[in-house]
Motif scaffolding. Structure first.
Motif, PDB file in Angstrom:
ATOM      1  N   THR A 157       0.837  -1.196   0.000  1.00  0.00           N
ATOM      2  CA  THR A 157       0.000   0.000   0.000  1.00  0.00           C
ATOM      3  C   THR A 157       0.875   1.251   0.000  1.00  0.00           C
ATOM      4  O   THR A 157       2.083   1.171   0.276  1.00  0.00           O
ATOM      5  CB  THR A 157      -0.913   0.015   1.247  1.00  0.00           C
TER       6      THR A 157
ATOM      7  N   GLY B  77      -8.794   7.867   7.418  1.00  0.00           N
ATOM      8  CA  GLY B  77      -9.861   8.187   6.469  1.00  0.00           C
ATOM      9  C   GLY B  77     -11.202   7.583   6.819  1.00  0.00           C
ATOM     10  O   GLY B  77     -12.237   8.251   6.761  1.00  0.00           O
TER      11      GLY B  77
ATOM     12  N   ARG C 263      -6.111  11.243  -2.598  1.00  0.00           N
ATOM     13  CA  ARG C 263      -4.990  11.392  -3.546  1.00  0.00           C
ATOM     14  C   ARG C 263      -5.230  12.575  -4.492  1.00  0.00           C
ATOM     15  O   ARG C 263      -5.010  12.493  -5.698  1.00  0.00           O
ATOM     16  CB  ARG C 263      -4.775  10.079  -4.322  1.00  0.00           C
TER      17      ARG C 263
ATOM     18  N   SER D 228      -7.858  10.601   3.940  1.00  0.00           N
ATOM     19  CA  SER D 228      -6.916   9.714   4.596  1.00  0.00           C
ATOM     20  C   SER D 228      -5.549  10.353   4.394  1.00  0.00           C
ATOM     21  O   SER D 228      -4.961  10.232   3.327  1.00  0.00           O
ATOM     22  CB  SER D 228      -6.968   8.317   3.966  1.00  0.00           C
TER      23      SER D 228
ATOM     24  N   LYS E  72      -1.847   9.080   2.831  1.00  0.00           N
ATOM     25  CA  LYS E  72      -1.390   8.961   1.438  1.00  0.00           C
ATOM     26  C   LYS E  72      -0.715  10.261   1.010  1.00  0.00           C
ATOM     27  O   LYS E  72       0.435  10.494   1.348  1.00  0.00           O
ATOM     28  CB  LYS E  72      -2.573   8.617   0.529  1.00  0.00           C
TER      29      LYS E  72
ATOM     30  N   MET F 107      -0.773  -6.231  -3.356  1.00  0.00           N
ATOM     31  CA  MET F 107      -2.119  -6.389  -2.805  1.00  0.00           C
ATOM     32  C   MET F 107      -3.119  -6.794  -3.878  1.00  0.00           C
ATOM     33  O   MET F 107      -3.081  -6.268  -4.985  1.00  0.00           O
ATOM     34  CB  MET F 107      -2.583  -5.069  -2.194  1.00  0.00           C
TER      35      MET F 107
END
Ligand code: F0G
Length: 459
Positions: A51, A101, A219, A256, A259, A381
Motif C-alpha cells: 500500500t 480516512g 490522492r 486519509s 497517502k 495487494m
C-alpha cells in the motif's frame, strides 16, 4: 533547454535496513499467512508495495514538527495550524480530525445517509462503500465504462458518466440521493484521475438538483498532476492551484492523510457548512475524540499540516508519479499486461490476462500476489473479487471486471533500483504463470474480507 528526467527532490538522511529472505523462508511465511499478503509479517518482506497508506517517508521538517506537539486535550495549537492549512490549501473552512480516512467516512455517512438512500460514486472503495451500507445506503457506480477496461487509454478514467447519474436520478429521485461521492485519482480504477471539466459539470449537476458533493480527497495532489499534464488550460497552473480549485468545487471532503500528505497516521473530515460542522463535532466525540484532535496526537496534526504543504509541491509530485511511471514502463516494455494509463500511486497488474487459466472464482489476483511474494519477497495487494466482497442483500460475490494486483509505491521510500528489482520479479513470475494455482477460502470474514481472509491452493 532539454527536458531532463525526473529525480527525487530530496536526499536521504537516514535509512532503515531490510531483510533478504530465502525461497524456503518465503514459502513458510506465505503458508502461515494463508496466502494473504496482508497477513505476512513486515519483517519477512523485502520490497513492500502492499500500500501507499501510512508508509511514506516524512521529511526532516515533519519530524521536527513532531517535537512541536502540543498535547493538550483541548484546543491544541497544532489543531489550529492544521485547520488553517486545510483552509489555505484545500479551501474547506471547517476541519474535524479523525484517526484515519475511514473515521471521516463513518461520520459523513452517519450524518447524511438515511435508510434506503443511494450514493452515486466514481467507483467504489472498500471502506467508503461499507460505511455507506452500514448507514443504510446503497452505493451506485457512475464512473465511465472505460474505467472498468484495463486496456482503455482514456486520459480521465475517473470521470463520471452523466447518463448513469441521470438514470439513477430519474429512477429514485433527488430526495433519495443525499450526496454524490467523488474520489480524486480513483484507487480501484487504477489510480485514474477525474478531469476538471467533468468535476465542474458535476458541480453544476449537483447545484441543479440540490444534491451535495462530497470529495474523497485521499490522492487529490496526484489527480492535480494528471490535470496539469493532460487537460487543456492547466499546463501552466501549479499543483497547488489545481488542488485548491478541485476542492473548491466540492462541499465537503474525507481525507486519509496517510497517502498524499505523507504522515503515518491520521485523517480528517472537512466542510464549508457551519451546521454540518456542528453535527460532525457532536459525532466525532462519540467515535474518535474531542473535535480539536479527533483520533490524532497534537504532534501528528503538526506533521500533517507540514505534509500538506509538501504534497502540493510541483517537484515532489513530478518525481512521485514519475517513479510509478518508471516501474509501469519497465513492465510494459517487457509485455506484462497492466492497467493503462499508468496510475498515480501504483502499477496494477491485470491478473485476468496474466493467469488466463484461472477462473475468477479461484481468485487469480490473490494467487498472483502470493506468487510474486514467493518469487522475490515483493509484497503486493489483491484488488479484485476478494476485495470486492459480497452484495449485502444477495450474499453473492461481486464479480468486478477488474481483477488486479496492485504494486503500490510508498512516497519517498524506495529507489529506482528497487523498481528495477520489482519489475524483474514480476517478469520472472509471468514466465511461469501457467504453473500458478488458484486459491480457495479456508476462512472468510464477513466484512472487508480481503484484510484477514485465509486461503489454500486448489489442486
Ligand atoms: N479512500 C480511499 C480512496 C483510500 O484509498 C483509502 C485507503 C480510504 C479512503 C480509507 O482511508 O485507510 O485512512 O481509513 N486506502 C488504503 C489503500 C487502505 O491501501 O488503498 P484509511
Amino acid at each position: 533547454m532539454a527536458r531532463r528526467s525526473w529525480a527525487e527532490p530530496y536526499k536521504i538522511k537516514m535509512v532503515e535496513l531490510i531483510k533478504m529472505t530465502s525461497p524456503e523462508e518465503r514459502l513458510r511465511a506465505i503458508t502461515e499467512a494463508g496466502y494473504n499478503t496482508f497477513l505476512l509479517r513486515s519483517e519477512d518482506v523485502y520490497i513492500d508495495l502492499l500500500t501507499d497508506s501510512g508508509v511514506g517517508a516524512m521529511s526532516d521538517r515533519q519530524w521536527a514538527g513532531l517535537m512541536m506537539g502540543d498535547e493538550a486535550y483541548a484546543g491544541s495549537r497544532n489543531f489550529y495550524h492544521l485547520r488553517d492549512t486545510v483552509e489555505e490549501y484545500y479551501s474547506y473552512k471547517y476541519t474535524v480530525p479523525t484517526h484515519q480516512g475511514r473515521g471521516a467516512e463513518n461520520i459523513i455517512s452517519q450524518m447524511l445517509i438515511s435508510e434506503g438512500d443511494y450514493i452515486p460514486g466514481n467507483m467504489y472503495f472498500t471502506t467508503t462503500r461499507l460505511h455507506q451500507e452500514l448507514a443504510g445506503g446503497t452505493f451506485v457506480d457512475v464512473i465511465v465504462d472505460e474505467a472498468h477496461d484495463p486496456e482503455s487509454v482514456h486520459p480521465f478514467k475517473g470521470n463520471v458518466d452523466f447518463n448513469k447519474l441521470n438514470a439513477l436520478l430519474n429512477e429514485v429521485g433527488a430526495e433519495k440521493i443525499p450526496y454524490v461521492c467523488i474520489a480524486t485519482c480513483v484507487n480501484m480504477a487504477g489510480g485514474q484521475p477525474i478531469s476538471m471539466a467533468n468535476l465542474r459539470q458535476l458541480r453544476e449537476w449537483c447545484d441543479n438538483n440540490g444534491i451535495m458533493l462530497v470529495h474523497d480527497m485521499t490522492r487529490v495532489a496526484e489527480n492535480a498532476f494528471f490535470i496539469q499534464q493532460r487537460e487543456k488550460g492547466f499546463e501552466d497552473a501549479s499543483i497547488q492551484q489545481i488542488v485548491y480549485e478541485i476542492c473548491s468545487l466540492t462541499d465537503a471532503a474525507t481525507m486519509s492523510s496517510k497517502k498524499d500528505a505523507m504522515v503515518n497516521i491520521g485523517g480528517f473530515l472537512a466542510m464549508n457548512d457551519a451546521k454540518l460542522y456542528e453535527r460532525a463535532c457532536a459525532l466525532v466525540v462519540v467515535y474518535e475524540g474531542l473535535h480539536t484532535y479527533g483520533g490524532m496526537a497534537g504532534r501528528d496534526m503538526e506533521a500533517l499540516a507540514i505534509g500538506i504543504t509538501e504534497s502540493v509541491d510541483d517537484n515532489h509530485i513530478r518525481a512521485r508519479v514519475g517513479q510509478v511511471e518508471y516501474l509501469g514502463e519497465l513492465l510494459k516494455k517487457a509485455g506484462v499486461p497492466i492497467v493503462n494509463p499508468i496510475g498515480g500511486h501504483a502499477v496494477f497488474l491485470d491478473a485476468r490476462r496474466i493467469l488466463p487459466h484461472l477462473p475468477q472464482e479461484q481468485f487469480p489476483a490473490q494467487a498472483l500476489a502470493a506468487a510474486l511474494y514467493l518469487e522475490s519477497g515483493v509484497r503486493a495487494m489483491e484488488r479484485g473479487v476478494v476485495s470486492a466482497g459480497r452484495n449485502k442483500d444477495t450474499g453473492e460475490n461481486y464479480m468486478p471486471r477488474l481483477e488486479l494486483v496492485r504494486l503500490t509505491i510508498p512516497r519517498r521510500v524506495y529507489t529506482q533500483a528497487h523498481m528495477d528489482v520489482t519489475a524483474e520479479s514480476v517478469i520472472d513470475v509471468m514466465e511461469r504463470a501457467d504453473q500458478i494455482k488458484g486459491l480457495r477460502f479456508t476462512y472468510e470474514p464477513e466484512v472487508l474480507r480481503f484484510f484477514q481472509a485465509r486461503f489454500e491452493p486448489v489442486n
